[in-house]
Design an enzyme around this catalytic site. Structure first.
Site, PDB file in Angstrom:
ATOM      1  CB  CYS A  20      -1.082   0.015   1.215  1.00  0.00           C
ATOM      2  SG  CYS A  20      -2.105  -1.542   1.250  1.00  0.00           S
ATOM      3  CG  HIS A  22      -3.036   3.325   2.362  1.00  0.00           C
ATOM      4  ND1 HIS A  22      -3.537   3.062   1.167  1.00  0.00           N
ATOM      5  CD2 HIS A  22      -3.062   2.272   3.453  1.00  0.00           C
ATOM      6  CE1 HIS A  22      -3.987   1.938   1.285  1.00  0.00           C
ATOM      7  NE2 HIS A  22      -3.608   1.288   2.597  1.00  0.00           N
ATOM      8  CG  ASN A  80      -6.874  -0.681   1.483  1.00  0.00           C
ATOM      9  OD1 ASN A  80      -5.968  -0.339   0.898  1.00  0.00           O
ATOM     10  ND2 ASN A  80      -6.172  -1.118   2.758  1.00  0.00           N
TER      11      ASN A  80
HETATM   12  N1  COA Z   1     -18.513  -8.027  10.235  1.00  0.00           N
HETATM   13  C1  COA Z   1     -18.977  -8.116  11.412  1.00  0.00           C
HETATM   14  N2  COA Z   1     -18.107  -8.498  12.490  1.00  0.00           N
HETATM   15  C2  COA Z   1     -16.759  -8.727  12.218  1.00  0.00           C
HETATM   16  C3  COA Z   1     -16.365  -8.500  10.794  1.00  0.00           C
HETATM   17  C4  COA Z   1     -17.282  -8.131   9.914  1.00  0.00           C
HETATM   18  N3  COA Z   1     -16.869  -7.837   8.719  1.00  0.00           N
HETATM   19  N4  COA Z   1     -14.998  -8.882  10.812  1.00  0.00           N
HETATM   20  C5  COA Z   1     -14.554  -9.075  12.315  1.00  0.00           C
HETATM   21  N5  COA Z   1     -15.957  -9.019  13.025  1.00  0.00           N
HETATM   22  C6  COA Z   1     -15.946  -9.392  14.501  1.00  0.00           C
HETATM   23  C7  COA Z   1     -14.750 -10.188  14.931  1.00  0.00           C
HETATM   24  O1  COA Z   1     -14.717 -11.539  14.550  1.00  0.00           O
HETATM   25  C8  COA Z   1     -15.147  -9.774  16.481  1.00  0.00           C
HETATM   26  O2  COA Z   1     -15.795 -10.566  17.123  1.00  0.00           O
HETATM   27  P1  COA Z   1     -15.744 -11.265  18.487  1.00  0.00           P
HETATM   28  O3  COA Z   1     -15.709 -10.000  19.451  1.00  0.00           O
HETATM   29  O4  COA Z   1     -17.038 -11.659  18.577  1.00  0.00           O
HETATM   30  O5  COA Z   1     -14.427 -12.043  18.519  1.00  0.00           O
HETATM   31  C9  COA Z   1     -15.404  -8.407  16.573  1.00  0.00           C
HETATM   32  O6  COA Z   1     -16.111  -8.142  15.140  1.00  0.00           O
HETATM   33  C10 COA Z   1     -14.245  -7.458  16.723  1.00  0.00           C
HETATM   34  O7  COA Z   1     -13.155  -7.692  15.881  1.00  0.00           O
HETATM   35  P2  COA Z   1     -11.850  -6.936  15.877  1.00  0.00           P
HETATM   36  O8  COA Z   1     -10.922  -7.698  14.845  1.00  0.00           O
HETATM   37  O9  COA Z   1     -11.490  -6.683  17.147  1.00  0.00           O
HETATM   38  O10 COA Z   1     -12.373  -5.626  15.181  1.00  0.00           O
HETATM   39  P3  COA Z   1     -11.515  -4.338  14.897  1.00  0.00           P
HETATM   40  O11 COA Z   1     -12.271  -3.250  15.705  1.00  0.00           O
HETATM   41  O12 COA Z   1     -10.113  -4.299  15.092  1.00  0.00           O
HETATM   42  O13 COA Z   1     -11.986  -3.906  13.222  1.00  0.00           O
HETATM   43  C11 COA Z   1     -10.657  -4.384  11.250  1.00  0.00           C
HETATM   44  C12 COA Z   1     -11.291  -5.053  12.317  1.00  0.00           C
HETATM   45  C13 COA Z   1     -10.009  -5.125  10.437  1.00  0.00           C
HETATM   46  C14 COA Z   1     -11.684  -3.229  10.510  1.00  0.00           C
HETATM   47  C15 COA Z   1      -9.386  -3.218  11.950  1.00  0.00           C
HETATM   48  O14 COA Z   1      -8.763  -3.904  12.772  1.00  0.00           O
HETATM   49  C16 COA Z   1      -8.507  -2.534  10.867  1.00  0.00           C
HETATM   50  O15 COA Z   1      -8.964  -1.627  10.274  1.00  0.00           O
HETATM   51  N6  COA Z   1      -7.310  -2.916  11.134  1.00  0.00           N
HETATM   52  C17 COA Z   1      -6.301  -2.432  10.124  1.00  0.00           C
HETATM   53  C18 COA Z   1      -6.422  -3.321   8.649  1.00  0.00           C
HETATM   54  C19 COA Z   1      -5.651  -2.510   7.627  1.00  0.00           C
HETATM   55  O16 COA Z   1      -5.948  -1.308   7.760  1.00  0.00           O
HETATM   56  N7  COA Z   1      -5.328  -3.424   6.748  1.00  0.00           N
HETATM   57  C20 COA Z   1      -4.772  -3.070   5.383  1.00  0.00           C
HETATM   58  C21 COA Z   1      -3.424  -2.316   5.690  1.00  0.00           C
HETATM   59  S1  COA Z   1      -2.745  -1.509   4.376  1.00  0.00           S
END
Ligand code: COA
Length: 331
Positions: free
Chosen positions: A111, A258, A288
């Protein structure tokens, strides 16, 4: 001597996939995705490829710059999802647009790829090896994403953005007294954290020799680790770039970051004590797009007139590698 971006362009696949469409595929909801990421929809290729999207974006950037295709000296395509391993995407683009005088190659910094491309072009142009370059970020991540994995499939989209950069021999002083061009670059890599965002290569021969099944061919991500990395590293490298160029946050008109997650962008703004209104976003509509996000956003801001001559812009991104970077420039 500096370099100036004299043209931008972008290209997106036709097909729009909304969060409601994803609700049909995985256990998720529009509300969850919008709240946690800021994404409402993304574009998904139904035939467009990394090279066809890149070529379209390049043609638009060249058109804006007023240069002919024969004048292009260097083509750098930043991608982590090329349609072929060989030849590289940049050579496909060269052929497709007819830039027969250009040297063309790809680079992969995920990215942060467009920024790394811009900085690589800067080195080539500053040293006098080439006078101009087309820098492209182009991705079809939809083929690397596991559409059964709700943790990743909601995040990514396909698209391409390009910038034409030229060596600026003479100083161009803008009406506000600023000198147009790239002022400063900072970039870094942290390979030790590489496996928090990974995708195995499809031609691994270990399965052949050992008989081991490759468990997952798709993007694997520890979202929270990536989130922590981005919210710490992005403001730090922007601050480093501003310090290096003798500027403060208040000297910057626009921060083009980004587009990985609205919450990451808001956190960066907070860390920097910068007004969130200075952070244009398109993540809501396109998700993204990895290396394509920054140039697609730059193109939109440029064509809509949001970015004006003399504006100081910070471009900053992070991605798999892990990689990160920031560039300060005056438009
Ligand atoms: N829909 C509904 N629930 C979802 C889900 C979705 N698409 N994806 C995950 N969950 C659930 C998980 O299973 C978890 O459930 P649980 O509490 O029962 O275990 C809950 O939501 C929380 O998950 P978590 O991973 O803690 O969520 P988060 O607040 O960290 O958000 C991301 C997840 C991926 C959105 C976040 O971590 C993020 O944006 N990280 C950066 C990723 C990124 O930018 N990647 C590209 C880099 S270039």
């Amino acid at each position: 001597m500096t370099i100036r971006i004299t043209g931008t362009g972008s290209a997106l696949p036709e097909k729009i996939v909304t969060n409601f469409d994803l609700q049909e595929l995985v256990d998720t909801s529009d509300e969850w995705i919008q709240k946690r990421t800021g994404i409402a929809q993304r574009r998904v290729s139904t035939g467009e490829t990394v090279s066809t999207l890149a070529a379209k974006a390049c043609q638009k950037a060249l058109e804006m710059s007023g240069k002919t295709v024969e004048e292009v000296e260097l083509i750098l395509v930043a991608t982590c999802s090329p349609e072929l391993l060989l030849p590289c995407c940049a050579c496909q683009v060269q052929d497709s647009i007819g830039a027969s005088n250009a040297v063309a190659f790809d680079l992969n910094a995920a990215c942060a790829g467009f920024l790394f491309g811009l900085n690589t072009a800067y080195a080539y142009l500053q040293s006098g090896i080439y006078k101009n370059a087309l820098i492209v970020g182009s991705e079809v991540l939809s083929k690397l994403v596991d559409w059964n994995d709700r943790g990743t499939c909601i995040l990514f989209g396909d698209g391409a953005g390009a910038a034409f950069v030229e060596a600026a021999e003479a100083d161009i002083v803008c009406e506000n007294g600023r000198r147009a061009g790239l002022e400063c670059i900072v970039q870094g890599s942290d390979g030790a954290k590489g496996m928090v965002l990974s995708c195995v290569e499809r031609t691994l021969n270990s399965a052949f020799f050992s008989g081991n099944k490759i468990e997952n061919l798709f993007i694997q991500m520890d979202g929270q680790e990536v989130y922590k990395f981005a919210t710490k590293q992005v403001p730090a490298c922007i601050q480093q770039a501003l310090d290096k160029s003798g500027m403060t946050v208040n000297d910057v008109d626009w921060f083009l970051l980004h587009q990985a997650n609205v919450r990451i962008i808001e956190s960066v703004a907070k860390h920097l004590k910068a007004d969130i209104a200075k952070f244009p976003m398109n993540i809501h509509d396109v998700g993204n797009m990895s290396s394509a996000t920054i140039p697609v956003l730059l193109d939109a801001c440029c064509r809509s007139g949001k970015i004006k001559k003399g504006d100081r812009i910070v471009l900053s991104g992070f991605g798999a590698g892990l990689t990160y970077g920031a560039s300060v420039l005056v438009w």
